[in-house]
Write a protein that holds these residues in place. Sequence first.
Motif, PDB file in Angstrom:
ATOM      1  N   ALA A   1      62.767  64.585 -73.414  1.00 44.04           N
ATOM      2  CA  ALA A   1      61.714  63.734 -72.839  1.00 44.04           C
ATOM      3  C   ALA A   1      60.622  63.448 -73.861  1.00 44.04           C
ATOM      4  CB  ALA A   1      61.123  64.406 -71.600  1.00 44.04           C
ATOM      5  N   LEU A   2      60.260  64.463 -74.654  1.00 45.50           N
ATOM      6  CA  LEU A   2      59.238  64.253 -75.682  1.00 45.50           C
ATOM      7  C   LEU A   2      59.729  63.274 -76.734  1.00 45.50           C
ATOM      8  CD1 LEU A   2      56.574  64.916 -77.144  1.00 45.50           C
ATOM      9  CD2 LEU A   2      57.792  66.789 -78.278  1.00 45.50           C
ATOM     10  N   PHE A   3      60.940  63.444 -77.196  1.00 40.78           N
ATOM     11  CA  PHE A   3      61.429  62.595 -78.281  1.00 40.78           C
ATOM     12  C   PHE A   3      61.706  61.164 -77.806  1.00 40.78           C
ATOM     13  CE2 PHE A   3      61.841  66.760 -80.058  1.00 40.78           C
ATOM     14  CZ  PHE A   3      61.522  66.562 -81.395  1.00 40.78           C
ATOM     15  N   THR A   4      61.926  60.987 -76.519  1.00 44.93           N
ATOM     16  CA  THR A   4      61.997  59.639 -75.964  1.00 44.93           C
ATOM     17  C   THR A   4      60.663  58.929 -76.143  1.00 44.93           C
ATOM     18  OG1 THR A   4      63.686  60.231 -74.348  1.00 44.93           O
ATOM     19  CG2 THR A   4      62.338  58.305 -73.847  1.00 44.93           C
ATOM     20  N   GLN A   5      59.570  59.668 -75.938  1.00 44.67           N
ATOM     21  CA  GLN A   5      58.238  59.089 -76.119  1.00 44.67           C
ATOM     22  C   GLN A   5      57.903  58.889 -77.602  1.00 44.67           C
ATOM     23  OE1 GLN A   5      56.888  57.837 -73.526  1.00 44.67           O
ATOM     24  NE2 GLN A   5      58.494  58.795 -72.287  1.00 44.67           N
ATOM     25  N   VAL A   6      58.359  59.795 -78.437  1.00 46.20           N
ATOM     26  CA  VAL A   6      58.152  59.635 -79.882  1.00 46.20           C
ATOM     27  C   VAL A   6      58.808  58.338 -80.346  1.00 46.20           C
ATOM     28  CG1 VAL A   6      58.716  60.574 -82.159  1.00 46.20           C
ATOM     29  CG2 VAL A   6      57.912  62.105 -80.336  1.00 46.20           C
ATOM     30  N   GLN A   7      60.020  58.088 -79.883  1.00 42.54           N
ATOM     31  CA  GLN A   7      60.721  56.855 -80.255  1.00 42.54           C
ATOM     32  C   GLN A   7      59.999  55.628 -79.700  1.00 42.54           C
ATOM     33  OE1 GLN A   7      64.559  56.145 -78.349  1.00 42.54           O
ATOM     34  NE2 GLN A   7      65.383  55.344 -80.277  1.00 42.54           N
ATOM     35  N   ARG A   8      59.571  55.683 -78.437  1.00 46.09           N
ATOM     36  CA  ARG A   8      58.922  54.545 -77.803  1.00 46.09           C
ATOM     37  C   ARG A   8      57.622  54.155 -78.496  1.00 46.09           C
ATOM     38  NH1 ARG A   8      54.852  53.839 -74.336  1.00 46.09           N
ATOM     39  NH2 ARG A   8      54.536  56.065 -74.086  1.00 46.09           N
ATOM     40  N   LEU A   9      56.867  55.134 -78.949  1.00 47.93           N
ATOM     41  CA  LEU A   9      55.548  54.883 -79.530  1.00 47.93           C
ATOM     42  C   LEU A   9      55.603  54.591 -81.028  1.00 47.93           C
ATOM     43  CD1 LEU A   9      53.640  57.671 -77.601  1.00 47.93           C
ATOM     44  CD2 LEU A   9      53.290  55.216 -77.342  1.00 47.93           C
ATOM     45  N   SER A  10      56.776  54.660 -81.623  1.00 53.09           N
ATOM     46  CA  SER A  10      56.909  54.450 -83.063  1.00 53.09           C
ATOM     47  C   SER A  10      57.242  52.998 -83.380  1.00 53.09           C
ATOM     48  CB  SER A  10      57.996  55.371 -83.629  1.00 53.09           C
ATOM     49  OG  SER A  10      57.657  56.726 -83.443  1.00 53.09           O
ATOM     50  N   HIS A  11      57.054  52.640 -84.653  1.00 53.65           N
ATOM     51  CA  HIS A  11      57.447  51.314 -85.124  1.00 53.65           C
ATOM     52  C   HIS A  11      58.361  51.493 -86.336  1.00 53.65           C
ATOM     53  CE1 HIS A  11      54.529  51.689 -88.430  1.00 53.65           C
ATOM     54  NE2 HIS A  11      53.629  52.060 -87.537  1.00 53.65           N
ATOM     55  N   THR A  12      58.752  50.410 -86.950  1.00 56.92           N
ATOM     56  CA  THR A  12      59.780  50.476 -87.987  1.00 56.92           C
ATOM     57  C   THR A  12      59.324  51.179 -89.260  1.00 56.92           C
ATOM     58  OG1 THR A  12      59.117  48.243 -88.659  1.00 56.92           O
ATOM     59  CG2 THR A  12      61.014  48.442 -87.181  1.00 56.92           C
ATOM     60  N   GLU A  13      58.023  51.418 -89.416  1.00 55.77           N
ATOM     61  CA  GLU A  13      57.526  52.092 -90.612  1.00 55.77           C
ATOM     62  C   GLU A  13      56.918  53.459 -90.302  1.00 55.77           C
ATOM     63  OE1 GLU A  13      55.016  49.498 -92.919  1.00 55.77           O
ATOM     64  OE2 GLU A  13      56.280  47.754 -92.487  1.00 55.77           O
ATOM     65  N   THR A  14      57.164  53.968 -89.104  1.00 52.88           N
ATOM     66  CA  THR A  14      56.618  55.266 -88.704  1.00 52.88           C
ATOM     67  C   THR A  14      57.298  56.413 -89.451  1.00 52.88           C
ATOM     68  OG1 THR A  14      56.101  54.441 -86.501  1.00 52.88           O
ATOM     69  CG2 THR A  14      56.269  56.828 -86.742  1.00 52.88           C
ATOM     70  N   THR A  15      56.497  57.421 -89.803  1.00 57.90           N
ATOM     71  CA  THR A  15      57.024  58.633 -90.440  1.00 57.90           C
ATOM     72  C   THR A  15      56.729  59.840 -89.554  1.00 57.90           C
ATOM     73  OG1 THR A  15      54.959  59.062 -91.643  1.00 57.90           O
ATOM     74  CG2 THR A  15      56.619  57.665 -92.726  1.00 57.90           C
ATOM     75  N   TYR A  16      57.364  60.960 -89.885  1.00 60.31           N
ATOM     76  CA  TYR A  16      57.090  62.212 -89.172  1.00 60.31           C
ATOM     77  C   TYR A  16      57.283  63.375 -90.135  1.00 60.31           C
ATOM     78  CZ  TYR A  16      61.947  63.707 -89.166  1.00 60.31           C
ATOM     79  OH  TYR A  16      63.186  64.129 -89.580  1.00 60.31           O
ATOM     80  N   ALA A  17      56.722  64.511 -89.731  1.00 60.37           N
ATOM     81  CA  ALA A  17      56.986  65.771 -90.434  1.00 60.37           C
ATOM     82  C   ALA A  17      56.836  66.906 -89.438  1.00 60.37           C
ATOM     83  CB  ALA A  17      56.027  65.957 -91.605  1.00 60.37           C
ATOM     84  N   THR A  18      57.599  67.989 -89.672  1.00 60.39           N
ATOM     85  CA  THR A  18      57.490  69.156 -88.815  1.00 60.39           C
ATOM     86  C   THR A  18      57.828  70.414 -89.610  1.00 60.39           C
ATOM     87  OG1 THR A  18      58.267  70.232 -86.783  1.00 60.39           O
ATOM     88  CG2 THR A  18      59.861  68.858 -87.959  1.00 60.39           C
ATOM     89  N   PHE A  19      57.231  71.512 -89.191  1.00 56.46           N
ATOM     90  CA  PHE A  19      57.404  72.785 -89.893  1.00 56.46           C
ATOM     91  C   PHE A  19      58.777  73.399 -89.656  1.00 56.46           C
ATOM     92  CE2 PHE A  19      56.063  73.754 -85.646  1.00 56.46           C
ATOM     93  CZ  PHE A  19      56.803  74.879 -85.309  1.00 56.46           C
ATOM     94  N   THR A  20      59.439  72.985 -88.550  1.00 50.22           N
ATOM     95  CA  THR A  20      60.694  73.630 -88.176  1.00 50.22           C
ATOM     96  C   THR A  20      61.893  72.798 -88.613  1.00 50.22           C
ATOM     97  OG1 THR A  20      62.006  74.480 -86.318  1.00 50.22           O
ATOM     98  CG2 THR A  20      60.653  72.538 -85.890  1.00 50.22           C
ATOM     99  N   ALA A  21      62.974  73.499 -88.953  1.00 49.06           N
ATOM    100  CA  ALA A  21      64.237  72.815 -89.268  1.00 49.06           C
ATOM    101  C   ALA A  21      65.314  73.220 -88.267  1.00 49.06           C
ATOM    102  CB  ALA A  21      64.678  73.145 -90.687  1.00 49.06           C
ATOM    103  N   ALA A  22      64.865  73.643 -87.063  1.00 53.13           N
ATOM    104  CA  ALA A  22      65.816  74.095 -86.035  1.00 53.13           C
ATOM    105  C   ALA A  22      66.808  72.981 -85.689  1.00 53.13           C
ATOM    106  CB  ALA A  22      65.055  74.527 -84.780  1.00 53.13           C
TER     107      ALA A  22
END
Length: 681
Positions: A182-203
């Motif tokens: 559910a969270l990543f659905t919102q991450v995708q919805r709120l992003s655009h073609t030049e959006t970046t991300y980073a996270t501390f976990t590699a799970a």
Amino acid sequence: MKHADVKWYESGTPCSLQFDDVYFSTDGGLDETRYIFLEHNRLEERFALLAHEQQPKAFVIAETGFGTGLNFLAVCQMWDKYLANTPHKLEFISTEKYPLTHGDIERAMKTWPELTPWAAPLTENYPKMCAGFQKVIINKNISLLLAFGDAADSFAQIAAKVDAWFLDGFAPAKNPDIWSPALFTQVQRLSHTETTYATFTAARVVRDLLAEHGFTVVKDVGFGVKREMIYGCAVPEKIPHRTVNHQSLSANTQVWNKVQKSQQNETQARTATIIGAGLSGAHTAHALAKKGWKVTVLEQEAQIASGASGNFQGVIYTKPASKETKEDGFYLSSFQYAVQHYRHHFSEIQNETIWKQTGLLQLAQTPEDETRLKAVLENNPGSDLMAWQTPEQASEVSGLNIQQAALFYPDSGWVNPVKACHMLLQHENILTQCNQKVTDLFHQNSQWVITTETNQYTSDIVVLASAWESDQFSQTQHLNLTPIRGQVSRLSSKVLKSNGLLSDQKMDIPSPNVVICSDAYVTPTDEGYLNFGATFDLKDTNTEYRTEDVEKNLEKLKQISDDFTPLDQVATEEFDGRAAVRCITNDRLPVVGQINDHPAMIEQYQKLRKDKNWKYTDPGKYHTGLYANLGHGSKGLTTIPLCTDLLCAIINEEPLPFPQPLVDSLSPTRFTIKGLIRNKF
């Protein structure tokens, strides 16, 4: 809601007892933030490039898990290094299900003294705990939108265009709920073609969810003891129709409130006309001017703030409900934002008192009132927005003899509305024209033409901020605006002295130390005047001063405290005052947003007359570039600042400061939709 349960290690690192995990690395929290989130989102490079752009832009960062605020403050520091003296704005959005207490936030901030310039305003304005969205001002270029609640639920209510994601929070093994589809659905919805991300976990679960929702996944060396981390960017073909110039609507937006892009004002259109120079008009003009708009303010009277905004003192207050509602969240968020807004703009004006934070007592005049106020307190457990006061405590706080229990709001206070309007309109991008009564407005050749009794003006957009008179135009006659006459009273200490009611032993007029509200209100004296009121005359637009209203106000004043009983000895002719007309709607919420094309929408959605559950799919029809910010009633000083931010965010396509269902509830279109469902048209 509840605060986070935290234990502190000797190293100064906080640890969550709910999730048995630290808030930041014991190897160096600030270094960890800079490495993982700033470096891997290429923020230094992107901020440096943005500094060379002339057109004002908002850079939006969204974060899952606010915690101590360390990530946010590190971004603030880098932003001001490159962009402090530019027209660009940093909009930082974050969520937190278990907020730290104010004390824990302050303790965490002491770990990084180099972040003090940004930590100080954060701790000063850190929101009191209540569910919903809270906006925090850091400086003229940086703001924080903090949503208290579940991350996925919160982001589902947000309309924004996110440039970079900080996917933070406790480790997936410790807090698996936040790392959900559910969270990543919102991450995708709120992003655009030049959006970046980073996270501390590699799970693995995080890598898979990112890949499934349209992002590349790149591994890098982790920080400290962590072996790996991941970062990446959007895959354009998996983020459909979401270019960098297109903002996502909330997942919960009503279809009728989905304004088509072709109907919206493009960001290059930079001229605005504001009709009305009261608090709403002045705030709107100031906010747009700060964003680079050239603004003309038209006022029909000879002076600004001549209507209800011309009262001597106005009160910042809220009346929370005894049960949680979206309207209650609106008023609580507006109240907290208004306090910091006035503090930020008016606390350091030399030789002027425009805003004073005194605190406010809400008296329980009847047993029913006391029951309701206690229910309010129970509905906001753990909140330090308010505190219960016995009559003895209320008397001590106010300095008067109070016979009723009360709720005390320590952050509240009063504002001089006239001085506030004058200050807000003093901007190089604002031209104020008085004696300009608007008689007509129409859209022609991609511009609005505004006709007054003596002149004609043109602009790209128009904002109606003229209270109850805003429904005089053909485009706005469907707005359910109701006028309410109110008369306020005041008494000078000079009058009391001349009447012998003040002696050498008692040289001051009876005055509370705090604002007091019940059926009426009274404020601490200002410039030797005691101000109190007001009457409430529905659908009365007569602004002539009435002597009998002085007696009404005085009677209500004596019900607050018998310390005011000696004022009976003063002739009513000795009292001063003024009458003005406020404006409310039938649902008591303000009208904020783009104005819909009422006849076209009636035709478009006519099936709602027979079936309120009819599933319409086409976006509503709107008047291009025509907006409203009105209907604030007696709570205007509380609601106008954040509603103005909402309106400017709509106009400039920036993150909205309210959950989408509340945005829909404030929209002018609600009257058309409700009327159709009730078969009124």
